[in-house]
Design a protein around this motif. Structure first.
Motif, short mmCIF file in Angstrom:
data_model
loop_
_atom_site.label_atom_id
_atom_site.label_comp_id
_atom_site.label_asym_id
_atom_site.label_seq_id
_atom_site.Cartn_x
_atom_site.Cartn_y
_atom_site.Cartn_z
N ARG A 329 136.73 -17.06 29.74
CA ARG A 329 136.84 -15.66 30.15
C ARG A 329 137.88 -15.48 31.25
N ALA A 330 138.62 -14.39 31.15
CA ALA A 330 139.50 -13.94 32.23
C ALA A 330 139.02 -12.56 32.66
N THR A 331 138.67 -12.41 33.93
CA THR A 331 138.19 -11.15 34.45
C THR A 331 139.18 -10.62 35.47
N VAL A 332 139.55 -9.35 35.34
CA VAL A 332 140.56 -8.75 36.20
C VAL A 332 139.94 -7.57 36.94
N ARG A 333 140.07 -7.59 38.27
CA ARG A 333 139.66 -6.48 39.12
C ARG A 333 140.89 -5.93 39.81
N LEU A 349 137.10 3.13 45.51
CA LEU A 349 136.72 3.26 44.11
C LEU A 349 135.30 3.77 43.92
N ARG A 350 134.55 3.84 45.03
CA ARG A 350 133.17 4.30 44.99
C ARG A 350 132.38 3.51 43.94
N ALA A 351 131.79 4.20 42.95
CA ALA A 351 130.92 3.50 41.99
C ALA A 351 131.67 2.95 40.78
N ALA A 352 132.96 3.22 40.67
CA ALA A 352 133.72 2.77 39.49
C ALA A 352 133.83 1.24 39.50
N GLU A 353 133.46 0.61 38.38
CA GLU A 353 133.50 -0.84 38.31
C GLU A 353 134.94 -1.35 38.28
N ASN A 354 135.83 -0.63 37.59
CA ASN A 354 137.26 -0.93 37.64
C ASN A 354 137.55 -2.39 37.32
N ARG A 355 137.02 -2.86 36.20
CA ARG A 355 137.09 -4.29 35.88
C ARG A 355 137.37 -4.46 34.38
N ASP A 356 138.33 -5.32 34.06
CA ASP A 356 138.62 -5.68 32.68
C ASP A 356 138.26 -7.14 32.46
N GLY A 376 144.66 2.59 38.60
CA GLY A 376 145.65 2.79 39.65
C GLY A 376 145.54 1.63 40.62
N PHE A 377 146.61 0.86 40.81
CA PHE A 377 146.49 -0.35 41.63
C PHE A 377 147.86 -0.85 42.07
N ARG A 378 147.85 -1.69 43.08
CA ARG A 378 148.98 -2.54 43.42
C ARG A 378 148.58 -4.00 43.28
N TYR A 379 147.33 -4.29 43.62
CA TYR A 379 146.86 -5.68 43.61
C TYR A 379 145.82 -5.87 42.50
N ALA A 380 145.80 -7.06 41.95
CA ALA A 380 144.79 -7.42 40.95
C ALA A 380 144.32 -8.84 41.20
N GLU A 381 143.04 -9.05 40.98
CA GLU A 381 142.45 -10.39 41.12
C GLU A 381 142.01 -10.86 39.74
N ILE A 382 142.55 -12.00 39.30
CA ILE A 382 142.20 -12.57 38.01
C ILE A 382 141.30 -13.77 38.24
N GLU A 383 140.08 -13.69 37.74
CA GLU A 383 139.13 -14.80 37.84
C GLU A 383 139.06 -15.49 36.48
N LEU A 384 139.23 -16.81 36.49
CA LEU A 384 139.30 -17.58 35.25
C LEU A 384 138.11 -18.52 35.12
N LYS A 385 137.54 -18.55 33.93
CA LYS A 385 136.47 -19.49 33.62
C LYS A 385 136.80 -20.14 32.28
N ASP A 386 137.00 -21.44 32.28
CA ASP A 386 137.37 -22.19 31.07
C ASP A 386 138.62 -21.57 30.44
N ALA A 387 139.55 -21.13 31.28
CA ALA A 387 140.78 -20.51 30.80
C ALA A 387 141.91 -20.81 31.76
N GLU A 388 143.12 -20.81 31.23
CA GLU A 388 144.33 -21.04 32.03
C GLU A 388 145.27 -19.86 31.87
#
Length: 393
Positions: A329-333, A349-356, A376-388
């Motif tokens: 999985r790749a998760t992006v916030r 973002l208040r209650a918006a999960e804003n996550r792909d 709407g963003f400038r920064y994103a955090e990509i969390e990787l699990k068993d993925a490159e």
């Protein structure tokens, strides 16, 4: 002097106007100014080439007007191509064309269709097989999709647009789009529509396939409940405009390719859906498209996380190129600013999960970008699990 940017109902070469008296406009550049104009509207280019307009000839009009010139010719017909020409000062000319959709009741004979609630949260996929038996000259797909849809023909996107249908006051007006179906062939063709929630909050569609054959005959295929239109759960297993999207790469089948047999255990017959109260109207709003692609300014790697800096505030998403284990999985916030500790600050973002998120199929390199959400963003955090992560843009 040059005539350019010719428009009909404020659109260049529109495919689906629903006005019986469209408005023409044009622009001029170069030396000189407009003293008069003359407009011809015809049913074919050959008639225009002969200097005639079998539908309308405005005659020479002494006017400097270039906008809001109302058509005053013979009645127009549904689903028909028309050609027009304007000459300025009897010398300089420009040409364009337009196509009508429905001038009266839109998509007569079609009904709204959808899926049972069993697939709540996911996208729904509608699939139609059709079989032209003679060469097709012109093919169109008229569709109103609520909340939004992406359409494919024979394995290819019909248009690289997002969030069709457009927002309206749905109890008054529901917009439909007209798509050109390029590449319709003899024999089996497959049309797929993937439906997301969009801003409407439900998933349903009404549509009509229009085929004009080279011999002049036509065929219309409406949406209807039953086995002609078949539906199943899409690869997007969760979607929300503000909440984000989750796509399961293990469900990315080639259902829109003609050589893929339909697995009837996956599909069910389309259901009749409750229609919105609004009148079906041709959409005058330009579609949402990707305006720019670029590589982020920087990447910062921390264990199984990557912080991406786009360099500027944007409206959009990240496109990822990945590889890894099946089920990885790749998760992006997303966020517009970082906190003092360098992590995402999502307070606004208040209650918006804003996550792909994307779940890998585990079959070599995989490319993915969401299609039913944006951020709407400038920064994103990509969390990787068993993925490159191979790249991001």
């Amino acid at each position: 002097m040059e005539v350019y940017d010719l428009r009909t109902d404020d659109r260049p070469f529109p495919l689906g106007i629903d006005s019986g008296r469209p408005v023409f406009s044009w622009k001029l550049r170069g030396k000189g100014f407009q003293r008069n104009y003359r407009i011809w509207v015809a049913t074919s280019e050959e008639i225009l080439n002969a200097g005639k307009g079998d539908l309308w000839d405005s005659g020479e009009v002494d006017s400097e007007e270039q906008f809001g010139i109302r058509y005053c010719g013979k009645p127009l017909s549904d689903q028909t191509e028309y050609y027009w020409r304007v000459t300025i000062n009897g010398e300089t000319e420009g040409r364009s064309k337009f196509e009508t959709a429905f001038l009266g009741e839109a998509m007569r004979g079609s009904i709204w269709i959808g899926m049972p609630l069993a697939f709540a949260g996911a996208t729904d996929l509608a699939r139609l097989e059709f079989f032209p038996e003679k060469p097709v000259k012109r093919a169109r797909f008229y569709v109103a999709a609520l909340g939004c849809a992406r359409c494919m023909l024979n394995g290819k996107l019909i248009a690289d647009t997002y969030f069709d249908g457009a927002i309206s006051v749905y109890r008054k007006c529901v917009y439909y789009r007209t798509h050109a179906l390029e590449g319709v062939r003899l024999g089996k063709n497959v049309l797929c529509v993937e439906l997301g929630y969009g801003f409407y909050g439900a998933k349903k569609l009404i549509g009509q396939v229009f085929l004009e054959y080279e011999d002049g005959s036509v065929c219309r295929i409406p949406t209807f409940a039953g086995r002609g239109w078949n539906m199943t759960k899409g690869a997007v297993i969760a979607n929300s405009v503000y909440g984000g999207e989750v796509c399961d790469g293990r469900r990315l089948w080639d259902w829109s390719k003609p050589d893929t047999d339909m697995n009837t255990s996956e599909f069910t017959a389309a259901y009749c859906a409750d229609p919105p109260a609004g009148r079906l109207t041709s959409c005058p709003i330009p579609p949402m498209r990707v305006a720019e692609r670029f590589t982020p300014l920087s990447f910062r790697c921390e264990a199984n996380r990557v912080i991406v800096d786009a360099g500027v505030n944007v409206t959009g998403w990240l496109r990822l190129r990945l590889k890894g284990k099946r089920g990885g999985r790749a998760t992006v916030r997303y966020a517009e600013v970082l906190g003092e500790d360098g992590t995402l600050n999502c307070a606004n973002l208040r209650a918006a999960e804003n996550r792909d998120a994307y779940i890998l199929a585990g079959e070599g390199e995989e490319n993915w970008a969401p299609g039913f959400t944006y951020h709407g963003f400038r920064y994103a955090e990509i969390e990787l699990k068993d993925a490159e992560l191979l790249s991001a843009e």
